[in-house]
Scaffold this motif. Structure first.
Motif, PDB file in Angstrom:
ATOM      1  N   UNK A   1      38.794 -33.932  17.603  1.00  0.00           N
ATOM      2  CA  UNK A   1      40.111 -34.134  18.214  1.00  0.00           C
ATOM      3  C   UNK A   1      41.248 -33.708  17.297  1.00  0.00           C
ATOM      4  N   UNK A   2      42.260 -33.085  17.890  1.00  0.00           N
ATOM      5  CA  UNK A   2      43.491 -32.742  17.186  1.00  0.00           C
ATOM      6  C   UNK A   2      44.656 -33.042  18.117  1.00  0.00           C
ATOM      7  N   UNK A   3      45.795 -33.351  17.543  1.00  0.00           N
ATOM      8  CA  UNK A   3      46.997 -33.512  18.351  1.00  0.00           C
ATOM      9  C   UNK A   3      47.495 -32.105  18.669  1.00  0.00           C
ATOM     10  N   UNK A   4      47.334 -31.699  19.904  1.00  0.00           N
ATOM     11  CA  UNK A   4      47.489 -30.293  20.260  1.00  0.00           C
ATOM     12  C   UNK A   4      48.830 -29.699  19.845  1.00  0.00           C
ATOM     13  N   UNK A   5      49.924 -30.332  20.247  1.00  0.00           N
ATOM     14  CA  UNK A   5      51.231 -29.741  20.015  1.00  0.00           C
ATOM     15  C   UNK A   5      51.637 -29.675  18.564  1.00  0.00           C
ATOM     16  N   UNK A   6      51.103 -30.581  17.747  1.00  0.00           N
ATOM     17  CA  UNK A   6      51.479 -30.631  16.340  1.00  0.00           C
ATOM     18  C   UNK A   6      50.400 -30.053  15.421  1.00  0.00           C
ATOM     19  N   UNK A   7      49.152 -30.122  15.862  1.00  0.00           N
ATOM     20  CA  UNK A   7      48.048 -29.651  15.042  1.00  0.00           C
ATOM     21  C   UNK A   7      47.600 -30.706  14.046  1.00  0.00           C
ATOM     22  N   UNK A   8      46.454 -30.480  13.468  1.00  0.00           N
ATOM     23  CA  UNK A   8      45.910 -31.406  12.477  1.00  0.00           C
ATOM     24  C   UNK A   8      44.888 -32.334  13.089  1.00  0.00           C
ATOM     25  N   UNK A   9      43.808 -32.604  12.367  1.00  0.00           N
ATOM     26  CA  UNK A   9      42.709 -33.404  12.904  1.00  0.00           C
ATOM     27  C   UNK A   9      43.033 -34.894  12.991  1.00  0.00           C
ATOM     28  N   UNK A  10      42.421 -35.517  13.974  1.00  0.00           N
ATOM     29  CA  UNK A  10      42.481 -36.975  14.128  1.00  0.00           C
ATOM     30  C   UNK A  10      41.185 -37.552  13.572  1.00  0.00           C
ATOM     31  N   UNK A  11      41.314 -38.567  12.733  1.00  0.00           N
ATOM     32  CA  UNK A  11      40.142 -39.209  12.132  1.00  0.00           C
ATOM     33  C   UNK A  11      39.897 -40.556  12.795  1.00  0.00           C
ATOM     34  N   UNK A  12      38.792 -40.712  13.517  1.00  0.00           N
ATOM     35  CA  UNK A  12      38.479 -42.021  14.107  1.00  0.00           C
ATOM     36  C   UNK A  12      38.043 -43.006  13.026  1.00  0.00           C
ATOM     37  N   UNK A  13      38.503 -44.243  13.148  1.00  0.00           N
ATOM     38  CA  UNK A  13      38.184 -45.247  12.140  1.00  0.00           C
ATOM     39  C   UNK A  13      37.315 -46.365  12.689  1.00  0.00           C
ATOM     40  N   UNK A  14      37.636 -46.866  13.886  1.00  0.00           N
ATOM     41  CA  UNK A  14      36.831 -47.947  14.447  1.00  0.00           C
ATOM     42  C   UNK A  14      37.063 -48.062  15.945  1.00  0.00           C
ATOM     43  N   UNK A  15      36.102 -48.679  16.612  1.00  0.00           N
ATOM     44  CA  UNK A  15      36.214 -49.000  18.030  1.00  0.00           C
ATOM     45  C   UNK A  15      35.520 -50.327  18.263  1.00  0.00           C
ATOM     46  N   UNK A  16      36.241 -51.271  18.857  1.00  0.00           N
ATOM     47  CA  UNK A  16      35.659 -52.586  19.147  1.00  0.00           C
ATOM     48  C   UNK A  16      35.859 -52.901  20.620  1.00  0.00           C
TER      49      UNK A  16
END
Length: 247
Positions: free
Chosen positions: A204-219
């Motif tokens: 995943x990346x924020x399309x308009x701004x660029x740069x990867x998204x790092x997932x940290x947790x899901x509960x």
């Protein structure tokens, strides 16, 4: 929608002064053009259960009181591309309507169909969710109960899910920047939902701004029908509380 008038004759004043054949310049063009007005049948936003066929109630287009033809296409957010009609698989579908008046001027309208499977949050986290997001522990009314985030099973898998926006709609919905600022592509594989054991994939990346998204947790909390997704992007941490919608 409010009827709009456009006085075409004004646009041709300069042309008429230069042309030796003014009749040909304005041939077939009305002095006043009436843009198409759309009249919706049914709701402009529809929530549909996966596996259930959706029948588009359609729209009518009117030009100065007379019906004119409407061209319809359907586009899918997660799957991408266009289809002939709304499928029964989970996705956000946009039904696009286009009509052209007799002078060649187009008008457009659309309907959004959210098709979702609803998991029990014990054996499946599928569903349509509202989203409340904090960015670096700061939120606000515009980032509260935003509509919608979709979680669906990745086609061809049993326990891998796709999330429509890895940052919970902060830019797309909260900032109202639209789909160009989604962070799509986050995949979550459930090892054990009951113990909140997940692994992450996709890019995943924020399309308009660029740069990867790092997932940290899901509960997951099945009692409250909520999921809390924490991700990081740039210098920001996003904590999105997703509340499952019943329909």
């Amino acid at each position: 929608m409010k009827r709009q008038l456009k006085y075409i004759a004004i646009a041709f004043v300069g042309v008429l002064g230069l042309s030796c054949e003014p009749d040909k310049v304005t041939e077939g063009i009305s002095d006043i053009t009436y843009f198409p007005e759309f009249d919706y049948k049914g709701d402009e936003v529809v929530l549909a259960s996966c596996g259930t066929a959706f029948t588009d109630p359609g729209v009518t287009a009117v030009e100065n009181g007379a019906d004119i033809p409407v061209n319809t296409t359907v586009s899918a957010m997660i799957s991408g591309g266009t289809v002939a009609s709304v499928p029964t698989t989970a996705d956000r579908y946009t039904v696009n309507y286009r009509a052209v008046n007799k002078d060649g001027y187009p008008a457009n309208a659309s309907r959004v169909v959210w098709t979702a499977c609803t998991g029990d949050l014990k054996t499946s986290i599928e569903g349509l969710y509202t989203s409340t997001v904090f960015r670096n522990a700061v939120s606000g009314a515009q980032y509260t109960n935003m509509k919608y985030i979709l979680i669906r099973k990745k086609p061809g898998t049993e326990n891998t899910y796709q999330i429509s926006d890895a940052i919970g709609g902060w830019y797309q919905l909260g900032r109202a920047l639209g789909d160009a600022y989604l962070a799509p592509g986050l995949e979550v594989t459930a090892t054990n939902i009951g113990t909140n054991s997940f692994t992450f994939g996709g890019a995943p990346q924020v399309l308009g701004f660029g740069g990867p998204v790092t997932p940290k947790s899901l509960t997951v909390d099945p009692a409250t029908k909520t999921i809390v997704l924490t991700t990081a992007w740039n210098v920001y941490e996003f904590v999105a509380t997703l509340k499952q919608v019943s329909f």
